[in-house]
Write a protein that holds these residues in place. Structure first.
Motif, PDB file in Angstrom:
ATOM      1  N   ILE A 229       0.779  -1.323   0.037  1.00 22.43           N
ATOM      2  CA  ILE A 229      -0.125   0.078  -0.050  1.00 22.43           C
ATOM      3  C   ILE A 229       0.974   1.274   0.098  1.00 22.43           C
ATOM      4  O   ILE A 229       0.526   2.155  -0.657  1.00 22.43           O
ATOM      5  N   LEU A 230       1.922   1.273   0.893  1.00 22.70           N
ATOM      6  CA  LEU A 230       2.776   2.339   0.905  1.00 22.70           C
ATOM      7  C   LEU A 230       3.572   2.591  -0.561  1.00 22.70           C
ATOM      8  O   LEU A 230       3.749   3.732  -0.885  1.00 22.70           O
ATOM      9  N   ALA A 316      -0.369   2.934   7.156  1.00 26.96           N
ATOM     10  CA  ALA A 316      -0.366   2.202   5.652  1.00 26.96           C
ATOM     11  C   ALA A 316      -0.569   3.475   4.471  1.00 26.96           C
ATOM     12  O   ALA A 316      -0.788   3.172   3.427  1.00 26.96           O
ATOM     13  N   LYS A 317      -0.823   4.909   4.862  1.00 29.54           N
ATOM     14  CA  LYS A 317      -1.031   5.875   4.074  1.00 29.54           C
ATOM     15  C   LYS A 317      -0.091   7.145   4.294  1.00 29.54           C
ATOM     16  O   LYS A 317      -0.379   7.983   3.506  1.00 29.54           O
ATOM     17  N   ASP A 318       0.472   7.419   5.322  1.00 32.38           N
ATOM     18  CA  ASP A 318       1.203   8.243   5.652  1.00 32.38           C
ATOM     19  C   ASP A 318       2.241   8.541   4.778  1.00 32.38           C
ATOM     20  O   ASP A 318       3.076   7.640   4.544  1.00 32.38           O
ATOM     21  N   GLN A 319       2.412   9.672   4.101  1.00 33.24           N
ATOM     22  CA  GLN A 319       3.341  10.245   3.132  1.00 33.24           C
ATOM     23  C   GLN A 319       4.764  10.050   3.594  1.00 33.24           C
ATOM     24  O   GLN A 319       5.856   9.327   3.071  1.00 33.24           O
ATOM     25  N   PRO A 320       5.016  10.531   5.046  1.00 27.59           N
ATOM     26  CA  PRO A 320       6.471  10.368   5.290  1.00 27.59           C
ATOM     27  C   PRO A 320       7.115   8.933   5.406  1.00 27.59           C
ATOM     28  O   PRO A 320       8.108   8.546   5.125  1.00 27.59           O
ATOM     29  N   ILE A 321       6.194   8.072   5.813  1.00 21.70           N
ATOM     30  CA  ILE A 321       6.400   6.805   6.115  1.00 21.70           C
ATOM     31  C   ILE A 321       6.495   5.807   4.713  1.00 21.70           C
ATOM     32  O   ILE A 321       7.567   5.304   4.525  1.00 21.70           O
ATOM     33  N   ALA A 322       5.750   6.473   3.726  1.00 20.91           N
ATOM     34  CA  ALA A 322       5.955   6.155   2.361  1.00 20.91           C
ATOM     35  C   ALA A 322       7.245   6.310   1.715  1.00 20.91           C
ATOM     36  O   ALA A 322       7.963   5.526   1.050  1.00 20.91           O
TER      37      ALA A 322
END
Length: 339
Positions: A229-230, A316-322
């Motif tokens: 997802i990321l 699963a959707k946080d931009q910095p985590i992605a």
């Protein structure tokens, strides 16, 4: 209201493909993880029925690929699928496979990253990465990066922004684990609380280093599905302005050959996870909606279930985590998207 307004968990891939048959005819499509009795096969069959411009099927075993190709010819004698043998747990093999794709076509319109592995026992890729993370995410990230120039060529040729798509087949199983950045390979390293399985996951279904259980297969699978997802979130950020959309999908609860490497105990756990089990045709419906539904051309969300956009947990959707995952993945693939 678009064509998918009435679609439900019972909607079939056959129905979705028929709804978008005119779009399928013009597309060059690549699907990974294609073998008998798999979502890859049902996806390929639904698409092949409507005569795509080119259909490329990729998987690890040539004989199984050929079985699906033969089934396609029986259904539609006018379609000859191109076959690519690739082991997504080998980065060298992925690069070789990508070169073969370039020899077949100068554009891609749809890339379906469908292949996956789930296992109860810990294993590793040829590069020494935990197998589920290394195959389900790292392998597809590398393949997608290598094929991105073909996708950009497809977007430019189509002249219709957002109709060129990357679809990652994820799972609701993402809820079992965020990305364990401090121990993504499950080597027993300590991780901070935010990288542990979410609250509500039973203790016996979590890694426990102190108890001598640094690995749990479903946690590793969940991490890989969160990564799918990321990956779509990061691709959307990088490519949507260039005409390429990206999505991750939950196909539903389906029994396929994917479960062949699970222990008896883990199979029993899966049996209790759903009240509605989809058949193969129903299982590929959301993938096909993500690939072809024109209502999704401008979608900001990255995740679909039952042919519709759905929200996911923040991890699963946080931009910095992605972005953090993207940088880790680039490091694990030596940051090279060259053939």
């Amino acid at each position: 209201m678009g064509l998918g307004a009435g679609w439900t968990q019972e909607t079939t891939g056959t129905e979705v493909a028929k709804a978008f048959k005119d779009d399928i005819k013009s597309k060059t499509i690549l699907i990974t993880g294609v073998s008998p009795i798999s979502l890859g096969e049902s996806t390929a069959l639904a698409i092949a029925r409507h005569g795509p411009a080119k259909l490329i099927l990729a998987s690890r075993t040539e004989s199984k690929l050929q079985q699906v190709a033969d089934n396609i010819v029986k259904m539609n004698p006018n379609i000859k699928a191109e076959l690519i043998v690739v082991d997504l747990s080998s980065q060298a093999d992925i690069r070789t496979a990508a070169r073969r794709v370039y020899a077949l076509t100068n554009r891609l319109d749809i890339l379906v990253n469908n292949a996956a592995v789930v296992t109860s026992a810990r294993s590793e890729t040829l590069e020494g990465i935990e197998l589920q993370f290394g195959t389900n995410h790292i392998g597809h990230h590398l393949l997608t990066s290598l094929l991105t120039p073909l996708l950009l060529a497809g977007a430019k040729a189509s002249g219709e922004p957002g109709t060129t798509r990357i679809v990652n087949v994820s799972s609701m199983g993402y809820r079992l684990s965020p990305i364990r950045f401090h121990d993504y390979s499950f080597e027993g390293k300590p991780v901070p609380p935010e990288e542990e399985p979410p609250k509500g996951i039973p203790a016996h279904m979590k890694p426990d280093v102190a108890a001598g259980r640094p690995y749990y297969g479903f946690t590793a699978y969940g991490q890989s599905k969160t990564a799918n997802i990321l990956h779509a979130v990061a691709l959307k950020e990088r490519l949507s302005s260039k005409g390429v959309q990206a999505f991750a999908v939950h196909p539903g609860s389906i029994w396929t050959n994917l479960s062949r490497n699970l222990s008896d105990d883990d199979r029993k756990i899966i049996e209790g996870t759903s009240t509605f089990w989809k058949n193969q045709d129903q299982g590929c419906a959301t993938t096909l909606a993500a690939a072809f539904d024109p209502d999704l051309c401008d979608a900001k969300e990255a995740y679909l279930s039952d042919c519709r956009l759905h929200d996911v947990a923040e991890y699963a959707k946080d931009q910095p985590i992605a972005e953090r995952l993207w940088q880790l993945t680039e490091k694990l693939t030596e940051g090279k998207a060259n053939l």
